[in-house]
Every structure is written in C-alpha cells, then in structure tokens.
Design a protein around this motif. Structure first.
Motif, short mmCIF file in Angstrom:
data_model
loop_
_atom_site.label_atom_id
_atom_site.label_comp_id
_atom_site.label_asym_id
_atom_site.label_seq_id
_atom_site.Cartn_x
_atom_site.Cartn_y
_atom_site.Cartn_z
N ARG A 149 0.75 -1.02 0.03
CA ARG A 149 0.02 -0.13 0.14
C ARG A 149 0.82 1.18 -0.05
O ARG A 149 2.14 1.42 0.66
CB ARG A 149 -0.72 0.02 1.27
N ILE A 150 0.30 2.37 -0.58
CA ILE A 150 0.91 3.39 -0.50
C ILE A 150 1.42 4.03 0.92
O ILE A 150 2.66 4.47 1.19
CB ILE A 150 0.28 4.67 -1.21
N SER A 151 0.48 3.87 1.78
CA SER A 151 0.81 4.31 3.10
C SER A 151 2.07 3.65 3.81
O SER A 151 2.93 4.36 4.61
CB SER A 151 -0.32 4.03 4.08
N GLU A 152 2.26 2.42 3.49
CA GLU A 152 3.25 1.67 3.88
C GLU A 152 4.53 1.96 3.11
O GLU A 152 5.47 1.92 3.79
CB GLU A 152 3.09 -0.01 3.76
N LEU A 153 4.24 2.25 1.91
CA LEU A 153 5.53 2.57 1.15
C LEU A 153 6.02 4.06 1.62
O LEU A 153 7.49 4.21 1.75
CB LEU A 153 5.00 2.96 -0.33
N ALA A 154 5.28 4.99 2.13
CA ALA A 154 5.47 6.13 2.59
C ALA A 154 6.30 6.19 3.86
O ALA A 154 7.24 6.51 3.98
CB ALA A 154 4.15 7.04 2.59
N LYS A 155 5.60 5.16 4.55
CA LYS A 155 6.32 4.94 5.78
C LYS A 155 7.66 4.48 5.63
O LYS A 155 8.72 4.97 6.66
CB LYS A 155 5.22 4.29 6.78
N ALA A 156 7.84 3.51 4.87
CA ALA A 156 9.02 2.86 4.64
C ALA A 156 10.24 3.90 4.19
O ALA A 156 11.39 3.81 4.63
CB ALA A 156 8.89 1.61 3.72
N ASP A 157 9.57 4.76 3.43
CA ASP A 157 10.68 5.95 2.80
C ASP A 157 10.80 6.97 3.59
O ASP A 157 11.26 7.98 3.28
CB ASP A 157 10.10 6.34 1.39
N ARG A 158 10.16 7.12 4.64
CA ARG A 158 10.18 8.36 5.58
C ARG A 158 9.57 9.50 4.85
O ARG A 158 9.99 10.65 5.15
CB ARG A 158 11.33 8.57 6.40
N SER A 159 8.43 9.32 3.93
CA SER A 159 8.14 10.65 3.08
C SER A 159 6.57 10.69 3.50
O SER A 159 5.79 9.57 4.21
CB SER A 159 8.33 10.43 1.89
N SER A 160 5.98 11.66 3.23
CA SER A 160 4.41 11.84 3.42
C SER A 160 3.92 11.09 2.38
O SER A 160 3.98 10.66 1.45
CB SER A 160 4.19 13.39 3.19
N GLN A 161 2.53 10.60 2.60
CA GLN A 161 1.52 9.99 1.70
C GLN A 161 1.27 10.73 0.35
O GLN A 161 1.39 10.18 -0.47
CB GLN A 161 0.39 9.50 2.43
N PRO A 162 1.16 11.87 0.56
CA PRO A 162 0.86 12.63 -0.66
C PRO A 162 2.30 12.83 -1.37
O PRO A 162 1.96 12.47 -2.86
CB PRO A 162 0.66 13.99 -0.41
N THR A 163 3.28 12.74 -1.17
CA THR A 163 4.66 12.69 -1.71
C THR A 163 4.60 11.59 -2.50
O THR A 163 4.92 11.23 -3.54
CB THR A 163 5.80 12.93 -0.87
#
Length: 148
Positions: free
Chosen positions: A49-63
């Motif tokens: 999921r995008i939310s998990e990708l954002a968390k793993a990359d330490r970026s925001s969900q919109p980014t």
C-alpha cells in the motif's frame, strides 16, 4: 562482544553502507534516486500500500502518491485492488520496472566495481564474506531490548 562494541560496529556498518550507496547511486541514469528507492522497496516488499511505502521511505503519503503516479504513468509500477480492503490499492513492480531497477543497480555496481578492482584479493574475499553476513542480518528478527 559487549553491547557497546556491537552498537559501535552497527554504526560503522550503517555509515559505510550509506556512503557506499550514495557513491554508487550518484551517477545512476536509470531513474532519479526517489524513483529508484521506490522500485527497490517494491522489489523488497512485494505488493504494498502507498501508506506503507511512505512509511518505509519516511515520506508523506501525498509525496509517495505523486511518485507512484509518475512511475505508474511510465509503466514501471501497477496499481491493483487490495483483496483485504476494497478501498485500498496495492502497488507492485511491472516487468519494465524490474528491468529499470536492475539496470540502475548494475550502473551503481559498476561504480563500486571500479574501486573494488583496486583492492587485493584477500580484501575481496573478506568483502564477499561480509556481504553474506549482511544478508543474514537482514533476515534476523530484532531481539527484545531487555532480552540482550
């Protein structure tokens, strides 16, 4: 080794690995660094999921959503319904995305190889053994802090 020594070794491994990664990826032409990280993360995690990708990359969900959308438009990732939640999507690599990731990794590897070629054979053998150990570290589960 005592805990403090292991901690110092951990710092040394992390710093060296980060610097090698930056050195190798500096001149990669396959994709920008953020896109390469996304493809690499998907290769590591599988459909995510995008939310998990954002968390793993330490970026925001919109980014992360914007980055995923760009790579989707380029045909490097695909979005599929999440079978566990019909409101969510899973992002995964396409064959083209895997090919670009492989090309980028090979470009980065060639940069490091140019330096490896200057090392003596015993250092190369030590590094080969260290890579095996690093992969083992990645498969270990963390220990509870109070169990150490």
């Amino acid at each position: 080794m005592i805990a403090d020594e292991l901690s110092e070794l951990g710092v040394g491994v992390l710093v060296a690995a980060a610097r090698l990664t930056r050195l190798g990826s500096r001149d990669v032409t396959a994709l920008p660094p953020a896109a390469m990280r996304l493809l690499g993360r998907l290769d590591e995690l599988g459909p995510t999921r995008i939310s998990e990708l954002a968390k793993a990359d330490r970026s925001s969900q919109p980014t992360m959503s914007t980055l995923v959308q760009r790579q989707e438009e380029s045909g490097l990732v695909r979005r599929e319904p999440d079978p566990a939640d019909s409101r969510a999507s899973l992002i995964s690599l396409t064959d083209a995305g895997l090919a670009v990731l492989d090309r980028g990794r090979r470009e980065a590897g060639a940069v490091i190889a140019s330096r490896l070629s200057q090392l003596p054979a015993n250092d190369i053998a030590t590094l080969e053994a260290a890579v095996i150990v690093m992969h083992k570290i990645l498969t270990l589960e963390p220990m509870e802090a109070n169990a150490r």
